[in-house]
Design an enzyme around this catalytic site. Structure first.
Site, PDB file in Angstrom:
ATOM      1  N   ARG A  94     -53.304 -61.327  59.017  1.00 50.36           N
ATOM      2  CA  ARG A  94     -52.374 -60.787  58.014  1.00 50.36           C
ATOM      3  C   ARG A  94     -51.253 -60.005  58.685  1.00 50.36           C
ATOM      4  O   ARG A  94     -50.132 -59.937  58.174  1.00 50.36           O
ATOM      5  CB  ARG A  94     -53.151 -59.953  56.989  1.00 50.36           C
ATOM      6  CG  ARG A  94     -53.835 -58.747  57.560  1.00 50.36           C
ATOM      7  CD  ARG A  94     -54.994 -58.252  56.689  1.00 50.36           C
ATOM      8  NE  ARG A  94     -56.190 -59.080  56.845  1.00 50.36           N
ATOM      9  CZ  ARG A  94     -57.326 -58.878  56.178  1.00 50.36           C
ATOM     10  NH1 ARG A  94     -57.415 -57.910  55.288  1.00 50.36           N
ATOM     11  NH2 ARG A  94     -58.363 -59.666  56.385  1.00 50.36           N
ATOM     12  N   LYS A 126     -65.492 -59.207  68.141  1.00 49.34           N
ATOM     13  CA  LYS A 126     -66.464 -60.013  67.410  1.00 49.34           C
ATOM     14  C   LYS A 126     -67.763 -60.137  68.207  1.00 49.34           C
ATOM     15  O   LYS A 126     -67.745 -60.051  69.435  1.00 49.34           O
ATOM     16  CB  LYS A 126     -65.895 -61.430  67.199  1.00 49.34           C
ATOM     17  CG  LYS A 126     -64.765 -61.521  66.197  1.00 49.34           C
ATOM     18  CD  LYS A 126     -64.275 -62.964  66.083  1.00 49.34           C
ATOM     19  CE  LYS A 126     -63.127 -63.076  65.091  1.00 49.34           C
ATOM     20  NZ  LYS A 126     -63.484 -62.759  63.713  1.00 49.34           N
TER      21      LYS A 126
HETATM   22  N1  BES Z   1     -59.971 -65.537  62.149  1.00 50.74           N
HETATM   23  C1  BES Z   1     -60.791 -64.686  61.387  1.00 50.74           C
HETATM   24  C2  BES Z   1     -61.338 -65.326  60.116  1.00 50.74           C
HETATM   25  C3  BES Z   1     -62.313 -66.459  60.312  1.00 50.74           C
HETATM   26  C4  BES Z   1     -63.661 -66.217  60.273  1.00 50.74           C
HETATM   27  C5  BES Z   1     -61.871 -67.753  60.455  1.00 50.74           C
HETATM   28  C6  BES Z   1     -64.550 -67.264  60.423  1.00 50.74           C
HETATM   29  C7  BES Z   1     -62.759 -68.779  60.609  1.00 50.74           C
HETATM   30  C8  BES Z   1     -64.104 -68.543  60.574  1.00 50.74           C
HETATM   31  C9  BES Z   1     -60.018 -63.448  60.976  1.00 50.74           C
HETATM   32  O1  BES Z   1     -59.046 -63.025  61.863  1.00 50.74           O
HETATM   33  C10 BES Z   1     -60.997 -62.343  60.866  1.00 50.74           C
HETATM   34  O2  BES Z   1     -61.534 -61.968  61.864  1.00 50.74           O
HETATM   35  N2  BES Z   1     -61.211 -61.843  59.662  1.00 50.74           N
HETATM   36  C11 BES Z   1     -62.148 -60.817  59.431  1.00 50.74           C
HETATM   37  C12 BES Z   1     -61.519 -59.806  58.506  1.00 50.74           C
HETATM   38  C13 BES Z   1     -62.301 -58.532  58.400  1.00 50.74           C
HETATM   39  C14 BES Z   1     -62.221 -57.764  59.689  1.00 50.74           C
HETATM   40  C15 BES Z   1     -61.707 -57.719  57.265  1.00 50.74           C
HETATM   41  C16 BES Z   1     -63.388 -61.456  58.792  1.00 50.74           C
HETATM   42  O3  BES Z   1     -63.234 -62.383  58.014  1.00 50.74           O
HETATM   43  O4  BES Z   1     -64.491 -61.033  59.132  1.00 50.74           O
HETATM   44 MN    MN Z   2     -59.799 -61.737  63.355  1.00 53.28          MN
END
Ligand code: BES
Ligand code: MN
Ligand code: ZN
Length: 494
Positions: A344, A270
């Protein structure tokens, strides 16, 4: 914080007296009495300002003459006659928020006509409003600290109110437990530490098993283990059972939580900005732990199971790579296109395990799963995805009653092809659009026909800024109240 129930406010000396007003600045009987006692000060203030009794508004009088109270607070409660248990709870919380740092130690809530249930909800409102995470503050200025120590609630039948409050106090304790878990930084709260804190709940009468990586490998949980393999912290699966039904072998209700104690994204790392928020990527597991806490504390007449997938998602020489294929406990394979779509992968194995082992009446999973749900719904609603209309209806109703609202989202079969993989049974991301939906569709492949609901709580696990007085800025504890209500209203023995 002491919450007391009394039939009338004996003395107001040195205290804040809080009374209600309604829309169009209509004063409650207690507010009228306070106005009379203070020589018409409230009526004059109404004429001199814009307080109109709307929900959340407050009107504050310092050292009013003639009342014996150090302070008088008029709290807006919205439409007259429309003040239900939730309205009382929110008004009590708003009163606490308005004077918590006033320097005074006692708050008297003189809300007219509180029965045992509504008085108890006032107590809950105060407890939730008063939550703070101050473990790591060593230098706070005394004047910034809350001063209110005692809240005295005037109720028709104080003994009955005290009885009703026991259950609400258990709920407040459980929400605080969850908020603490979610607030903890990831250097303190990693999978094994989370597991230890859950194990400690055995003192409430819960049965807790902790599975380590060896046990999970033997079960074939390649998907969950793949997420944790780049972390020096060992992944854990916590299995919590509460057997409160008359028949200890009756089919349980089951709750499954995403417990990513920190989500860097892994190799699909990230951006730096905001990454610190990912300490709360275990909010789903935190809520399930809090739910089990309250079910045990109030001795709920139900059999319930909580399964928590606890992992840390780190980039490392041992981390999984984009393109890796993992084999889940179900036997289905997943191509990991993006290591940041890890929740997931954790839930796929946790859900399958839960279904196979417990054959539950239903499963509800909670997960801070997708940023896309925040884009869809903003910060006040969690997303609900379900294969079962009756379960969905129960969840939606519980959300309204407990001010933890949900919005139902679709699970269209036509979108299944978005997670087709050229080399495995599926891939772990579905492309740019409908990201919360494709995530939920993947989860659905691991519930094996069980009635199931998925709550995407990425939008609600953390509040910034606070929008309701019962949820201060920070960890909300979202889900504990919602699921407690669902169980209480629909799934307990008579
Ligand atoms: N933990 C994150 C989702 C999240 C984002 C929670 C912001 C709280 C605040 C999750 O694991 C994630 O990174 N999801 C990605 C999925 C994408 C790579 C398809 C996302 O939402 O960007
Ligand atoms: Mn994630
Ligand atoms: Zn995550």
């Amino acid at each position: 914080m002491d919450i007391e129930f009394v039939s009338k406010a004996e003395t107001l000396e040195g205290a804040v007296l809080a009374v209600l007003a309604f829309d169009e600045a209509a004063l409650s009987p207690a507010a009228q009495a306070a106005d009379a006692g203070a020589g018409g000060a409230v009526a004059r203030a109404l004429a001199a300002g814009r307080f109109n009794g709307a929900k959340g508004q407050t009107l504050d009088f310092l050292a009013p003459a003639g009342l014996g109270a150090a302070r008088l607070l008029v709290v807006g409660a919205g439409p007259q006659g429309g003040v239900d248990a939730l309205g009382v709870e929110q008004a009590a919380a708003a009163a606490y928020q308005a004077v918590k740092a006033s320097g005074l130690a006692t708050l008297v809530l003189q809300f007219d006509g509180l029965n045992a249930e509504t008085a108890a909800r006032a107590g809950l409102g105060v407890r939730l409003a008063a939550y703070r995470f101050d473990r790591y503050r060593t230098k706070e200025k005394p004047e910034a600290k809350p001063s209110i120590q005692t809240v005295r609630i005037v109720a028709a039948d104080p003994a009955a109110a005290r009885d009703a409050y026991a259950e609400q106090a258990a709920l407040a304790d459980a929400v605080s437990f969850t908020r603490d878990l979610v607030s903890e930084p990831a250097n303190v709260l990693y999978p094994e530490e989370f597991a230890r804190r859950v194990k400690a709940l055995e003192s409430l009468g819960l049965e807790v098993e902790i599975l380590g990586e060896k046990e999970m490998a033997a079960l074939g949980m390649g998907s969950l283990l793949g997420v944790g393999q780049g972390s020096v912290r060992e992944s854990q699966l916590a299995v919590i059972q509460w057997k409160g039904a008359a028949d200890k072998d009756a089919q349980p209700v089951a709750f499954v939580g995403k417990g990513v104690t920190f989500d860097t994204g892994g190799i699909s790392i990230k951006p730096a900005e905001g990454m610190e928020d990912m300490k709360w990527d275990m909010g789903g597991a935190g809520a399930v732990a809090g739910l089990m806490h309250v079910l045990a504390a109030r001795k709920a007449k139900v059999n319930a199971v909580g399964v928590l997938g606890l992992v840390e998602n780190m980039p490392d020489g041992a981390a999984q790579r984009p393109g890796d294929v993992v084999t889940t406990m179900s036997g289905q394979t997943i191509e990991v296109i993006n290591t940041d779509a890890e929740g997931r992968l954790v839930l796929a194995d946790a859900l399958w395990y839960c279904k196979q082992r417990f054959k539950p009446r239903f499963m509800v999973d909670l997960a801070t799963l997708t940023g896309a749900i925040i884009v869809s719904l903003g910060f006040d609603y969690a997303g609900l995805f379900s294969n079962d209309d009756a379960l969905s209806e129960g969840l939606l109703a519980a959300g309204i009653a407990e001010a933890e609202p949900l919005w139902r989202m679709p699970l269209p079969a036509a979108y299944e092809k978005l997670i087709d993989s050229p080399i495995a049974d599926m891939k772990n991301i579905g492309g740019r659009y409908g990201g919360s939906i494709t995530a939920a569709l993947l989860l659905q492949r691991f519930v094996d026909g069980c009635p199931w609901a998925h709550l995407d709580i990425a939008s609600t696990a953390w509040k910034k800024p606070s929008t309701v007085p019962t949820v201060p800025e920070g960890a909300s504890g979202y889900g504990v109240r919602l699921l407690n209500r669902l169980v209480k209203d629909r799934y307990e023995d008579a």
